[in-house]
Design a protein around this motif. Structure first.
Motif, PDB file in Angstrom:
ATOM      1  N   GLN A  63      15.363 -26.885 -16.559  1.00 12.28           N
ATOM      2  CA  GLN A  63      15.708 -27.359 -15.221  1.00 12.28           C
ATOM      3  C   GLN A  63      15.118 -26.443 -14.149  1.00 12.28           C
ATOM      4  N   ASP A  70      21.093 -34.009 -19.219  1.00 16.86           N
ATOM      5  CA  ASP A  70      20.641 -34.676 -17.990  1.00 16.86           C
ATOM      6  C   ASP A  70      19.904 -33.682 -17.102  1.00 16.86           C
ATOM      7  N   TYR A  71      18.690 -34.064 -16.677  1.00 20.61           N
ATOM      8  CA  TYR A  71      17.894 -33.220 -15.782  1.00 20.61           C
ATOM      9  C   TYR A  71      17.721 -33.931 -14.443  1.00 20.61           C
ATOM     10  N   LYS A  72      17.455 -33.131 -13.429  1.00 23.22           N
ATOM     11  CA  LYS A  72      17.360 -33.685 -12.080  1.00 23.22           C
ATOM     12  C   LYS A  72      16.105 -33.201 -11.363  1.00 23.22           C
ATOM     13  N   SER A  76      18.085 -33.937  -6.048  1.00 22.68           N
ATOM     14  CA  SER A  76      19.438 -34.394  -6.400  1.00 22.68           C
ATOM     15  C   SER A  76      19.397 -35.687  -7.211  1.00 22.68           C
ATOM     16  N   PRO A 129      18.830 -37.822 -10.576  1.00 18.88           N
ATOM     17  CA  PRO A 129      18.775 -37.660 -12.038  1.00 18.88           C
ATOM     18  C   PRO A 129      17.516 -38.315 -12.610  1.00 18.88           C
TER      19      PRO A 129
END
Length: 202
Positions: free
Chosen positions: A27, A62-64, A67, A69
């Motif tokens: 991330q 979950d990666y973003k 803001s 996703p």
């Protein structure tokens, strides 16, 4: 270790996830890319950004981007090859065989008097390249996939009317062709020879 692979306007970040800290580092790399894009006043199409999780024990974290996703995908096309998260090649094989069969259908309708010479020329220049494009990266290993590719060449060798009733091996002999499995094996051996003798470096 995190790898970043860029080609033209595409970029891929690849890493092995072993624990939650690996998720954090990945991330962080995504955030650094976003910062670089902002610093250079570039734009990033978030909707086209995807994450593909490989492996049965993957946590599917979950990666973003900023803001937003990232969408998760089970199959993505990369440089003309469909890659699935289970590393099976059925999607790629369905794609190339459908394309090859469409071309064979066009040739069948276009040629009034097909013979071995013109069918071989058209097949090897217009059809077979689709079945072997980047084949070293997606070489089929399941019998159903191997048979599906071979079925296209079987059909091509039947386009000459007076050869239809011959066995596949005899038709190949008439055309001066080898089966696709043997061609893939030969290609692998040539590639291995080049790597061992440092003619090519990967």
């Amino acid at each position: 270790m995190i790898y970043s692979k860029a080609y033209a306007d595409d970029n891929k970040i690849i890493t092995t996830i072993v624990d939650s800290f690996s998720n954090y580092k990945l991330q962080l790399d995504i955030d650094n890319i976003c910062k670089w894009i902002r610093d250079w006043s570039a734009q990033l199409n978030v909707e086209k950004c995807k994450v593909v999780h490989f492996g049965r024990n993957n946590s599917n974290h979950d990666y973003k981007i900023e803001s937003f996703p990232l969408n998760k995908s089970v199959c993505e096309k990369d440089l003309g090859i469909y890659i699935k998260n289970d590393l099976k090649w059925d999607t790629q094989i369905n794609y190339v065989t459908a394309k090859a069969n469409r071309i064979l259908g066009m040739l069948k309708k276009s040629l009034r008097y097909p013979n071995v010479s013109n069918i071989k020329l058209l097949y090897t220049s217009m059809v077979r390249p689709h079945l072997e494009f980047a084949i070293t990266s997606w070489c089929p290993y399941l019998k159903k996939d191997i048979d599906m590719l071979e079925k296209v060449q079987r059909r091509a060798t039947k386009l000459v009317p007076n050869l239809k009733n011959l066995t596949y091996s005899k038709r190949l002999s008439k055309f001066g062709l080898t089966d696709l499995t043997s061609r893939r094996l030969r290609g692998d051996l040539i590639q291995m020879f080049k790597l061992i003798n440092k003619i090519e470096v990967v």
